[in-house]
Structures are given as structure tokens and as C-alpha cells.
Write a protein that holds these residues in place. Structure first.
Motif, mmCIF file in Angstrom:
data_model
loop_
_atom_site.group_PDB
_atom_site.id
_atom_site.type_symbol
_atom_site.label_atom_id
_atom_site.label_comp_id
_atom_site.label_asym_id
_atom_site.label_seq_id
_atom_site.Cartn_x
_atom_site.Cartn_y
_atom_site.Cartn_z
ATOM 1 N N CYS A 63 12.782 -8.026 4.692
ATOM 2 C CA CYS A 63 11.468 -7.580 5.187
ATOM 3 C C CYS A 63 10.613 -8.761 5.665
ATOM 4 C CB CYS A 63 10.748 -6.828 4.077
ATOM 5 S SG CYS A 63 9.038 -6.429 4.488
ATOM 6 N N ILE A 68 7.454 -8.842 6.243
ATOM 7 C CA ILE A 68 6.164 -8.904 5.538
ATOM 8 C C ILE A 68 6.364 -9.530 4.152
ATOM 9 C CG2 ILE A 68 4.165 -7.595 4.724
ATOM 10 C CD1 ILE A 68 4.561 -7.399 7.732
ATOM 11 N N TYR A 114 2.571 -8.655 -1.056
ATOM 12 C CA TYR A 114 3.002 -7.333 -0.585
ATOM 13 C C TYR A 114 3.935 -6.694 -1.627
ATOM 14 C CZ TYR A 114 5.497 -3.927 2.363
ATOM 15 O OH TYR A 114 6.073 -2.781 2.873
ATOM 16 N N PRO A 174 9.448 -3.221 -0.038
ATOM 17 C CA PRO A 174 10.135 -1.949 0.178
ATOM 18 C C PRO A 174 10.769 -1.343 -1.064
ATOM 19 C CG PRO A 174 11.295 -3.780 1.247
ATOM 20 C CD PRO A 174 9.985 -4.310 0.795
ATOM 21 N N CYS A 206 3.124 -2.218 5.528
ATOM 22 C CA CYS A 206 4.425 -1.994 6.180
ATOM 23 C C CYS A 206 4.214 -1.606 7.638
ATOM 24 C CB CYS A 206 5.166 -0.881 5.448
ATOM 25 S SG CYS A 206 6.572 -0.220 6.357
ATOM 26 N N HIS A 207 4.916 -2.267 8.565
ATOM 27 C CA HIS A 207 4.772 -1.889 9.976
ATOM 28 C C HIS A 207 6.023 -1.176 10.498
ATOM 29 C CE1 HIS A 207 7.248 -5.321 10.613
ATOM 30 N NE2 HIS A 207 6.308 -6.216 10.487
ATOM 31 N N PHE A 208 6.835 -0.652 9.612
ATOM 32 C CA PHE A 208 7.959 0.229 9.946
ATOM 33 C C PHE A 208 8.953 -0.412 10.915
ATOM 34 C CE2 PHE A 208 9.212 4.825 11.268
ATOM 35 C CZ PHE A 208 10.316 4.746 10.446
ATOM 36 N N SER A 209 9.263 -1.671 10.666
ATOM 37 C CA SER A 209 10.285 -2.294 11.511
ATOM 38 C C SER A 209 11.689 -1.964 11.018
ATOM 39 C CB SER A 209 10.089 -3.811 11.534
ATOM 40 O OG SER A 209 10.059 -4.300 10.206
ATOM 41 N N ALA A 210 11.778 -1.508 9.772
ATOM 42 C CA ALA A 210 13.019 -0.939 9.202
ATOM 43 C C ALA A 210 14.140 -1.938 8.949
ATOM 44 C CB ALA A 210 13.513 0.219 10.049
ATOM 45 N N CYS A 267 14.435 -3.435 6.274
ATOM 46 C CA CYS A 267 14.789 -3.136 4.877
ATOM 47 C C CYS A 267 15.902 -2.092 4.816
ATOM 48 C CB CYS A 267 13.566 -2.671 4.097
ATOM 49 S SG CYS A 267 12.687 -1.291 4.859
ATOM 50 N N ILE A 282 8.685 4.851 2.775
ATOM 51 C CA ILE A 282 7.334 4.260 2.835
ATOM 52 C C ILE A 282 6.449 5.031 3.814
ATOM 53 C CG2 ILE A 282 6.012 2.174 3.400
ATOM 54 C CD1 ILE A 282 8.543 0.554 2.559
HETATM 55 S S1 SF4 Z 1 9.835 -1.044 7.310
HETATM 56 FE FE1 SF4 Z 1 10.763 -2.206 5.645
HETATM 57 S S2 SF4 Z 1 11.187 -4.220 6.547
HETATM 58 FE FE2 SF4 Z 1 9.713 -3.228 7.903
HETATM 59 S S3 SF4 Z 1 7.687 -3.902 7.148
HETATM 60 FE FE3 SF4 Z 1 8.148 -1.938 6.148
HETATM 61 S S4 SF4 Z 1 9.054 -2.565 4.183
HETATM 62 FE FE4 SF4 Z 1 9.173 -4.366 5.534
#
Ligand code: SF4
Ligand code: SF4
Length: 249
Positions: free
Chosen positions: A159, A161, A168, A171, A205-209, A211, A225
Motif C-alpha cells: 500500500c 499510503i 494510517y 488495509p 485509502c484512495h482505492f488504488s488496490a 493491497c 475498505i
Molecule cells: S486500496 Fe489498498 S493499497 Fe490502495 S490506498 Fe487503499 S489500502 Fe492502500
């Protein structure tokens, strides 16, 4: 392929270097098998964490060519090389990124487990139930995949972040919060939402996935999340309109 070179980051934060070892490889040899080979036959001072060897205990995750993997379930023949040396494939091994480094391939998981504990990862009931708490297959299906988490920490290492903001929640802890919030037997949703609604919680979390891509158990913390964000938004509205910090009516 009958041998491979492991290029391992060895030492401590104060003094370290990459050290190379030749490891014999057969069909099915895992990265973890190679580490045990080095420790048993070449250098018994090599430090790494491992236990079950079957992707259950979550101990053996580390960076394999810059990507976090559980090494017991990563076969050497399936890993793209980091380069070659004298025609031999090189694999780079480093401690998990985003964690305090202790020595060789070992990192400190204290903060990971403190964050996990902070989201109250257990069933909370207002009163002690009499008898069993029954659950239908449909109710179980809402969170079953999330129960597969083995606390390997690979998602946190992947991740961006977590790697840049040590506060933080990360995840793994956030996915655990959603796992219990989605459990029909639980009555502690608001207690968890009060924790994850923190500025260092799910909203970071900016949902870049990344994780979910790294997770060896297909837990998919990234989508958990996002569902947690929906619950947290409703919780925040209730907090505003009721004036109660716990979000109850
Ligand atoms: S989606 Fe997963 S990797 Fe992306 S910012 Fe959120 S917790 Fe971190
Ligand atoms: S969510 Fe996946 S990657 Fe993260 S700790 Fe659990 S099993 Fe490991």
C-alpha cells in the motif's frame, strides 16, 4: 533451471549489504525452501520468519523482486528474475516494506497488530447471548472471504499510503473492521466505525488496490475498505444529526 541466485538484503538499519547465495532448484522449490537451504547449508546466521510452510500462519512474507509475497507459496520457477549473473537467474529478497526493519529479512509487526487490535476484531454483543447465535449461509457469504486473512502483512507492504504514512490504519486492519461489521451476529458496528472514521482510517485509502493485488488469500481488502467507507459515511451523518459521539440514535 537447476540453480538460482538469491540476492538478500542482510544486516541492520545501521549497517547492511546485499549478499548473494546459490540455491539448488527442483520443480516446486519455493523461495522459503531456498532460505532454509541457505540457513542449513551455507550460513546459519541468516534471519527470516516462517512457521507453517503452507500459507496459513502468515509469517514468511517478504519483498521478492520488490513485490510482497508469502514465500512458502511462491515457487521459484514462477518468479520473473530481477536479472541474471553468469547465466543464472537472480531473485532479490528484502524485508517487507513499510515496517520497521529489525535484521536481515525480519521486520517488526508490533504496530501492525496494534492497529489490528484497535478495530476490535471480534464479535461484540450488547448482552451475553443465550445459546448459539445462528447464521444462514447467505449471511455468512457476506464476509466469508474476509475470514481467510492470515495477517501476513503483504497488503500493508504493497500500500503506497501505508508506506508513506505510518499512522494510517492500513488495509489489513480496515478489512478486519469490515469483516466484523458485516457479520450478522455482531452488534459493535458503531464502535468500530468510530475508530475507522478517524482521518487516519478508511478515508485515507484512495482505492488504488495494490493491497488486493498483493494478498495471497484473495481477501480483497481494497473493496472491503470501500464498503467500510459507505458505513462510515452513514455513521458520520448520524453523529451529526443525533449529536452522539457513538452514532447511536
Ligand atoms: S486500496 Fe489498498 S493499497 Fe490502495 S490506498 Fe487503499 S489500502 Fe492502500
Ligand atoms: S488481507 Fe491478505 S495480504 Fe493483508 S494481511 Fe490479510 S491475508 Fe495478508
Amino acid at each position: 533451471m537447476d540453480k538460482v541466485i538469491f540476492k538478500i538484503k542482510r544486516g541492520t538499519p545501521e549497517e547492511w549489504q546485499y549478499v548473494e547465495y546459490e540455491v539448488p532448484v527442483e520443480k516446486g522449490t519455493t523461495i522459503l525452501d531456498g532460505l532454509y537451504y541457505i540457513r542449513d547449508n551455507i550460513d546459519h546466521t541468516l534471519s527470516f520468519r516462517a512457521s507453517c510452510r503452507m500459507e496459513v500462519c502468515g509469517s514468511c512474507a517478504m519483498m521478492v523482486n520488490n513485490f510482497p509475497r508469502t514465500t512458502c507459496s511462491t515457487q521459484i520457477e514462477n518468479v520473473k528474475p530481477d536479472g541474471t549473473k553468469n547465466g543464472i537467474k537472480v531473485i532479490k529478497l528484502e524485508p517487507l516494506s513499510g515496517y520497521p526493519w529489525i535484521r536481515d529479512l525480519v521486520v517488526d509487526f508490533d504496530d501492525f497488530f496494534k492497529k489490528h487490535e484497535s478495530v476490535k476484531p471480534y464479535i461484540i454483543r450488547k448482552e451475553t447471548p443465550e445459546g448459539q447465535l445462528l447464521q444462514s449461509p447467505e449471511q455468512l457469504a457476506k464476509f466469508k472471504q474476509l475470514t481467510l486473512c492470515i495477517k501476513c502483512g503483504a497488503c500493508v507492504a504493497a500500500c503506497p499510503i501505508s508506506n508513506s504514512d505510518p499512522l494510517y490504519l492500513g488495509p489489513a486492519a480496515l478489512a478486519a473492521a469490515y469483516r466484523f461489521n458485516a457479520d450478522s451476529r455482531d452488534e459493535g458496528k458503531n464502535k468500530r466505525l468510530a475508530v475507522v472514521s478517524d482521518p487516519e482510517g478508511c478515508w485515507r485509502c484512495h482505492f488504488s488496490a495494490e493491497c488486493s493485488e498483493a494478498c495471497p488469500k484473495d481477501v480483497d481488502p481494497a473493496s472491503a475498505i470501500q464498503k467500510l467507507k459507505v458505513q462510515a459515511a452513514v455513521f458520520e451523518f448520524k453523529r451529526i444529526f443525533t449529536g452522539r459521539k457513538d452514532g447511536e440514535k
